[in-house]
Design a protein around this motif. Structure first.
Motif, PDB file in Angstrom:
ATOM      1  N   TYR A 130      -3.881  -0.600 -14.100  1.00 45.96           N
ATOM      2  CA  TYR A 130      -4.213   0.315 -13.013  1.00 45.96           C
ATOM      3  C   TYR A 130      -5.683   0.678 -13.074  1.00 45.96           C
ATOM      4  O   TYR A 130      -6.172   1.166 -14.096  1.00 45.96           O
ATOM      5  CB  TYR A 130      -3.345   1.578 -13.120  1.00 45.96           C
TER       6      TYR A 130
ATOM      7  N   LEU B 163      -0.218  -3.074  -5.994  1.00 47.57           N
ATOM      8  CA  LEU B 163      -0.236  -1.784  -5.308  1.00 47.57           C
ATOM      9  C   LEU B 163      -1.649  -1.454  -4.859  1.00 47.57           C
ATOM     10  O   LEU B 163      -2.621  -1.772  -5.552  1.00 47.57           O
ATOM     11  CB  LEU B 163       0.264  -0.674  -6.233  1.00 47.57           C
ATOM     12  N   GLN B 164      -1.735  -0.779  -3.725  1.00 42.65           N
ATOM     13  CA  GLN B 164      -3.013  -0.244  -3.257  1.00 42.65           C
ATOM     14  C   GLN B 164      -2.826   1.215  -2.851  1.00 42.65           C
ATOM     15  O   GLN B 164      -1.720   1.654  -2.583  1.00 42.65           O
ATOM     16  CB  GLN B 164      -3.557  -1.042  -2.053  1.00 42.65           C
TER      17      GLN B 164
ATOM     18  N   VAL C  19      -3.026   3.886  -4.658  1.00 42.59           N
ATOM     19  CA  VAL C  19      -2.205   4.661  -5.603  1.00 42.59           C
ATOM     20  C   VAL C  19      -2.634   6.119  -5.575  1.00 42.59           C
ATOM     21  O   VAL C  19      -1.822   7.037  -5.647  1.00 42.59           O
ATOM     22  CB  VAL C  19      -2.305   4.059  -7.010  1.00 42.59           C
TER      23      VAL C  19
ATOM     24  N   ALA D 133       5.973   6.237 -13.176  1.00 42.26           N
ATOM     25  CA  ALA D 133       5.253   5.863 -11.962  1.00 42.26           C
ATOM     26  C   ALA D 133       5.364   4.383 -11.642  1.00 42.26           C
ATOM     27  O   ALA D 133       5.453   4.001 -10.467  1.00 42.26           O
ATOM     28  CB  ALA D 133       3.782   6.253 -12.095  1.00 42.26           C
ATOM     29  N   PHE D 134       5.377   3.537 -12.667  1.00 44.24           N
ATOM     30  CA  PHE D 134       5.346   2.096 -12.449  1.00 44.24           C
ATOM     31  C   PHE D 134       6.622   1.416 -12.925  1.00 44.24           C
ATOM     32  O   PHE D 134       6.645   0.193 -13.114  1.00 44.24           O
ATOM     33  CB  PHE D 134       4.112   1.504 -13.130  1.00 44.24           C
TER      34      PHE D 134
ATOM     35  N   PRO E 157      -7.930   3.219 -11.380  1.00 41.81           N
ATOM     36  CA  PRO E 157      -7.811   4.385 -10.497  1.00 41.81           C
ATOM     37  C   PRO E 157      -9.057   4.696  -9.694  1.00 41.81           C
ATOM     38  O   PRO E 157      -8.986   5.433  -8.702  1.00 41.81           O
ATOM     39  CB  PRO E 157      -7.509   5.526 -11.472  1.00 41.81           C
TER      40      PRO E 157
ATOM     41  N   LEU F 150      -0.252  10.961 -12.690  1.00 44.55           N
ATOM     42  CA  LEU F 150       0.783   9.998 -12.320  1.00 44.55           C
ATOM     43  C   LEU F 150       2.167  10.599 -12.568  1.00 44.55           C
ATOM     44  O   LEU F 150       2.396  11.234 -13.599  1.00 44.55           O
ATOM     45  CB  LEU F 150       0.635   8.712 -13.138  1.00 44.55           C
TER      46      LEU F 150
ATOM     47  N   ASN G 204       0.870  -1.166   0.000  1.00 39.68           N
ATOM     48  CA  ASN G 204       0.000   0.000   0.000  1.00 39.68           C
ATOM     49  C   ASN G 204       0.913   1.223   0.000  1.00 39.68           C
ATOM     50  O   ASN G 204       1.613   1.488   0.984  1.00 39.68           O
ATOM     51  CB  ASN G 204      -0.900  -0.007   1.243  1.00 39.68           C
ATOM     52  N   VAL G 205       0.930   1.957  -1.109  1.00 40.00           N
ATOM     53  CA  VAL G 205       1.888   3.060  -1.252  1.00 40.00           C
ATOM     54  C   VAL G 205       1.407   4.355  -0.606  1.00 40.00           C
ATOM     55  O   VAL G 205       2.164   5.316  -0.500  1.00 40.00           O
ATOM     56  CB  VAL G 205       2.230   3.321  -2.741  1.00 40.00           C
TER      57      VAL G 205
ATOM     58  N   ALA H   3      -3.444  -1.502  -8.469  1.00 45.36           N
ATOM     59  CA  ALA H   3      -2.707  -1.841  -9.683  1.00 45.36           C
ATOM     60  C   ALA H   3      -2.010  -3.174  -9.506  1.00 45.36           C
ATOM     61  O   ALA H   3      -1.762  -3.629  -8.385  1.00 45.36           O
ATOM     62  CB  ALA H   3      -1.675  -0.756 -10.013  1.00 45.36           C
TER      63      ALA H   3
ATOM     64  N   ILE I  72       0.936   7.400  -4.602  1.00 49.57           N
ATOM     65  CA  ILE I  72       2.134   7.046  -5.367  1.00 49.57           C
ATOM     66  C   ILE I  72       3.064   8.233  -5.558  1.00 49.57           C
ATOM     67  O   ILE I  72       4.289   8.075  -5.641  1.00 49.57           O
ATOM     68  CB  ILE I  72       1.748   6.423  -6.730  1.00 49.57           C
TER      69      ILE I  72
END
Length: 308
Positions: free
Chosen positions: A56, A34-35, A37, A48-49, A58, A44, A8-9, A68, A12
């Motif tokens: 992703y 990812l959670q 984001v 970003a990735f 969103p 972004l 869980n970022v 994502a 992002i």
């Protein structure tokens, strides 16, 4: 071997300022879920990735949620809850596309959450595995436990708690359908993400005083227990470390919780039994080059796939 991570970022853009791009480039993961984001596609940050293919979702709530799955190879299939996703390769411009129609009907009660950016799943090209990223609602306290003088947030009469419990009830039905659908396609299934629930006493540093806290309520813990069995889904980290306190994956930014490792384990790898048996190592990346990427830490598991 497949190295698979979930994190869980907590935004992002903030995570990139703390070094997420370097972590993605150097950690050697084949798959990353990812959670939170929490960025529309247009906002972004560059790269970003990293050097990954990204799917992703969103969501449509500004500044909230967003999930994502990053993979080394382009997924062979993508599924969400009837939402538009971003599909992009490492050398491609941003591309919106509708996911392929799912062969699993959405469980009753989840339709109201389809726009929130809480779930996405992909079929990996490099292995017969379906990987999903989930951000489960944080929730709140039931009305009976709400004491205004002890709460940071304004009492809501249990509305957030009831919403979370309805989501969990509906998602349990959806999870069973999704797992069976993956099996019918000849695939193992791996659910990763921030479930906002700690399962047992080993998963909360201060479990005694947390028994009346959101995320560790008896009914929430019972829900996690009901999703797990030797025949359906296995908590991979707990399988590898059955008697360890933690390893914790979330710490409050407040006080000395992080320094004292007074955290919660709320970020999971839940895998079908055959896949879970191939897991050989787990590492929780508490920091990267001395910096916390988020209030959560990446949970990195090595799967020695294919299974023998």
């Amino acid at each position: 071997m497949l190295r698979v991570a979930t994190v869980n970022v907590n935004g992002i853009r903030a995570a990139h300022r703390r070094g997420l791009d370097d972590w993605l480039a150097t950690r050697g993961c084949d798959v990353v879920a990812l959670q939170e984001v929490r960025a529309p596609v247009a906002a972004l940050p560059p790269g970003a990735f990293g050097d990954y293919h990204v799917v992703y979702e969103p969501g449509q709530i500004p500044g909230r949620n967003g999930v994502a799955v990053l993979t080394r190879e382009r997924p062979v299939a993508v599924r969400t809850w009837d939402a538009e996703v971003l599909l992009r390769g490492p050398d491609e411009d941003h591309l919106h596309t509708e996911p392929a129609p799912d062969d699993v009907p959405l469980a009753r009660g989840l339709g109201r959450h389809a726009h929130e950016g809480r779930y996405v799943e992909v079929d990996l090209a490099e292995a017969p595995i379906t990987v999903a990223s989930l951000y489960l609602p944080k929730g709140g306290l039931p009305a009976r436990l709400q004491v205004p003088s002890r709460m940071r947030e304004k009492p809501d009469g249990g509305a957030r708690y009831e919403r979370k419990m309805r989501f969990m009830d509906a998602f349990a039905r959806q999870l069973a359908r999704t797992r069976r659908a993956a099996r019918a396609r000849g695939r193992e299934f791996l659910l990763m993400g921030d479930l906002n629930v700690a399962h047992t006493k080993l998963d909360v540093a201060s479990w005694r005083r947390s028994q009346t806290s959101e995320g560790f309520l008896p009914e929430e813990r019972a829900w996690i227990e009901a999703q797990l069995s030797p025949r359906t889904l296995v908590d991979v980290v707990r399988r590898l470390h059955p008697d360890t306190e933690g390893p914790y994956t979330w710490w409050s930014w407040l006080g000395e919780a992080y320094a004292k490792d007074a955290g919660w384990r709320i970020d999971y790898h839940l895998a079908t039994p055959r896949l879970a048996r191939t897991a050989t190592a787990v590492v929780v990346d508490r920091d990267h080059r001395g910096v916390r990427l988020s209030d959560h830490a990446p949970v990195v598991v090595d799967y020695h796939w294919p299974a023998v």
